[in-house]
Write a protein that holds these residues in place. Structure first.
Motif, short mmCIF file in Angstrom:
data_model
loop_
_atom_site.label_atom_id
_atom_site.label_comp_id
_atom_site.label_asym_id
_atom_site.label_seq_id
_atom_site.Cartn_x
_atom_site.Cartn_y
_atom_site.Cartn_z
N TYR A 47 9.89 -10.53 0.67
CA TYR A 47 10.02 -10.62 -0.75
C TYR A 47 11.33 -10.86 -1.18
N PHE B 131 4.87 -5.71 -6.90
CA PHE B 131 5.11 -5.87 -5.57
C PHE B 131 4.91 -4.42 -4.78
N LYS C 99 0.44 -6.67 0.18
CA LYS C 99 1.91 -7.30 0.27
C LYS C 99 1.93 -8.25 1.13
N ARG D 40 -0.83 -12.47 -10.37
CA ARG D 40 0.73 -12.91 -10.30
C ARG D 40 0.72 -14.59 -10.77
#
Lengths: 392, 207, 84
Positions: B42, B52, B60, B132
């Motif tokens: 990430y 997140f 994740k 997202r």
């Protein structure tokens, strides 16, 4: 054309569709307050299947089948449900042309509880394992397909089955599913503060949350009709809210999209829909969200019910239970009232059924929504529609 | 109109490495479990998306795979309800299920956590990817014994042929006590690798 | 009170997975929800669990949460008033 051939419901109110429907028709509510520390440290209302009679029925059934392995509570429920539905059709469950889809959110999740350790192999909790048991029990040569998409699982499973049949992949699909009441699920919903004090009250002013329930249900779909008055699948869709993983969209966006897509695919308009079976969990947000999604599609005048006040929210089974009831409503031309509904409690003026009502039901819609922003809808009809708007 | 579908892009997360279209894009220096790996992957993209950190491990993993997959393409030409996400795995959310079970097994320390419980559904990762990217198309999550391209390929092709969707994220995101693996691919009618069982199987196996 | 506030900040960061946050980044008077830390409805429920687990305080009416969880300071005040 996809035909609904047969169905079954196993719940607190009965072990066949007609047993359940008779209870629903008389207004019987399957939700009781229980106090059992196995599930939760405090009393809570829930719709449970009687385990003694479940065992009894299962043992009776196994006399007619050669399967000898042991089965969990969830598997017994599914097997009983499928076996009863199969009794009412001529389809061959042992054929390669017949698929089985299992819809469940948590499957054998009770096996994770330390109290159940050692009862079954440790990986029996995996959902595909339960699926394998079902295909083995019925000697179906295909791998059972397991669909787990929160509370829209049942509706999405029926939509998937219809695609399988329409694309020629299979001739028949047995769509079944179940979820059980467990410490796992009860404590989770409790931590969300989303369980109601008493039996839940969908669309009511004083609704304060959902009631949980356990059930199994089956609908058998096929490319051939077995009678001259069959109900057919018209269309279905799912859509995501893209808003929040647990809270429904305030604008009803996802549900509105699913309904709209289903109506377009069916080639019908709002006035063609005679009756809606809503998701109606009785949480403040869900029912409000649905009222907006319904109104956005101009369906606010269509008589609507939620069955959650009778049987609780049966999670992965809910879409199947409620579609099976909807099929029975159409066969009998009766719409069931919404148990628990007294005073209108959503911002849009929906036509929530207060009494059982007779009506010629030709075309009906089932809705569902769930965690993960998921929404789904499907439309079924008594007759074939060849042209857009041909239904009357 | 072209009625065939093609795999435009694919992403594989395996052995603490991330590959996009077969090319290594990220490698974690140490193989220290999914939690740390996902965080490092990430940070490598630096998307500044605090949600997140609230996700469970498998979400994740799915999220990271989708970020790398979509990092190299634009989905803007599709309406948000024309993009669908169809995923699968074998272990559903077993690791998170076990975490939730651990908070409720002992009556003396009975503290079920809503932020753990909400992730005990495999389709929550579809929700996370949808939030997202503002994706509002069809969703389905299948649980299979082992990677099985057939169910996903059939589902995507059926959605396309019934005009329900024009672009698709399909694949597999699995997490067990000891291992993790993600394989996501992006499908449209733009000519590339044909979208069929064979091709999907090859892409999954040839790394 | 200061002691509860400092302890709470650490617990909130831990319980709500507020990555990259240090206790000193949280202003005790600032609203926890909305603009502030960007918490959502699940975080609100998680704070109820936190009070019960760490301080043995059960919130009877979830609607009270809005006032109690306004800021770290209001939470600390509620804890010191209700702790046995």
């Amino acid at each position: 054309m996809v035909h609904f051939l047969a169905d079954n419901i196993i719940s607190s109110l009965g072990i066949t569709t007609s047993e359940n429907f008779s209870s629903l028709l008389s207004g019987e509510v399957g939700i009781r307050t229980i106090y059992d520390k196995k599930y939760y440290p405090e009393p809570f209302p829930v719709s449970m299947i009687d385990e003694v009679s479940l065992e009894h029925e299962y043992n009776k059934l196994t006399l007619n089948y050669s399967y000898e392995g042991s089965t969990t509570k969830l598997e017994k429920m599914i097997i009983l449900s499928v076996a009863d539905a199969l009794k009412n059709t001529k389809i061959d469950i042992r054929s390669r042309r017949t698929a089985i889809i299992v819809s469940t959110t948590k499957g054998n999740i009770d096996l994770l509880d330390p109290a159940k350790k050692g009862c079954f192999e440790s990986d029996r909790v995996l959902l595909w394992k339960a699926g394998n048991i079902i295909s083995r029990f019925f000697a179906n040569p295909n791998k059972t397909i397991v669909l787990s998409n929160a509370c829209v699982s049942g509706v999405v499973a029926i939509n998937t089955a219809a695609m399988y049949i329409n694309s020629g992949l299979y001739d028949n699909v047995v769509v079944t599913g179940a979820d059980i009441v467990s410490r796992f699920v009860v404590s989770g919903f409790m931590s969300f503060l989303s369980l109601s004090q008493g039996a839940c009250k969908p669309f009511d002013m004083n609704r304060d949350g959902l009631s949980l329930g356990e059930a199994a249900a089956t609908v058998i779909m096929s490319n051939k009709s077995e009678s001259n008055s069959s109900i057919v699948y018209l269309s279905g869709a799912s859509a995501n809210d893209a808003n929040h993983i647990s809270g429904p969209s305030r604008t009803g966006e996802g549900s509105a999209i699913a309904i709209k897509k289903a109506m377009i695919e069916a080639g019908i308009t709002a006035k063609d829909i005679d009756h809606i079976s809503a998701h109606g969990t009785a949480t403040p947000y869900n029912d409000e969200m649905e009222s907006i999604a319904i109104t956005r599609n101009n369906l606010q005048d269509v008589p609507l019910n939620s069955l959650k006040g009778y049987l609780g929210h049966t999670l992965g089974a809910a879409g199947l239970v409620e579609t099976a009831v909807l099929l029975e409503e159409m066969r009998r031309n009766i719409m069931l009232k919404t148990a628990g509904f007294e005073e209108h409690g959503v911002s849009k003026p929906l036509n929530v059924l207060r009494q059982n009502e007779s009506k010629e039901l030709n075309c009906c819609m089932k809705m569902a929504s769930g965690f993960g922003g998921s929404n789904a809808a499907l439309i079924i009809s008594k007759q074939e529609i060849n042209e857009p708007g041909a239904i009357r | 109109m072209n009625r065939e579908l093609y795999v435009n892009n694919y992403c594989i997360v395996r052995d603490h490495r991330i590959y996009v279209n077969g090319k290594l894009c990220f490698e974690s220096p140490v193989s220290n479990g999914l939690r740390e790996f996902a965080k490092a992957a990430y940070r490598n993209l630096a998307p500044n998306y605090n949600k997140f950190f609230k996700m469970d491990e498998i979400s994740k993993l799915g999220f990271i795979a989708s970020e790398y997959l979509l990092n190299y393409i634009s989905i803007d030409e599709y309406k948000n309800d024309e993009i669908s996400i169809i995923l699968s795995n074998s272990h559903s959310t077993l690791v998170t299920d076990t975490n939730h079970q651990n908070t409720i097994s002992d009556p003396e320390s009975f503290f079920p956590s809503p932020s753990v419980f909400v992730y005990t559904l495999p389709n929550i990762m579809i929700g996370e990817i949808s939030i997202r990217n503002g994706i509002k198309g069809e969703n389905a999550f299948f649980i299979v014994e082992k990677f099985n391209p057939e169910i996903i390929v059939n589902h995507i092709n059926n959605l396309f042929l019934t005009n329900k969707s024009r672009a698709f994220i399909g694949g597999w995101v699995n997490h067990t006590e000891t291992d993790y693996e993600a394989f996501l691919y992006f499908v449209t009618d733009k000519k590339a690798l044909p979208h069929n069982r064979q091709v999907i199987n090859n892409l999954y196996n040839n790394l | 009170m200061e002691e509860i506030i400092e302890k709470l900040k650490v617990q909130i960061i831990e319980q709500l997975n507020l990555e990259d946050m240090e206790p000193e980044d949280i202003d005790a008077d600032e609203p926890l929800f909305g603009e502030g830390l960007g918490l959502d409805s699940i975080d609100a429920l998680e704070l109820i669990v936190l009070l019960e687990k760490e301080y043995g305080i059960k919130i009877q009416n979830p609607k009270d949460g809005q006032k109690i969880f306004y800021s770290v300071k209001t939470m600390a005040e509620f804890i010191s008033a209700n702790q046995k």
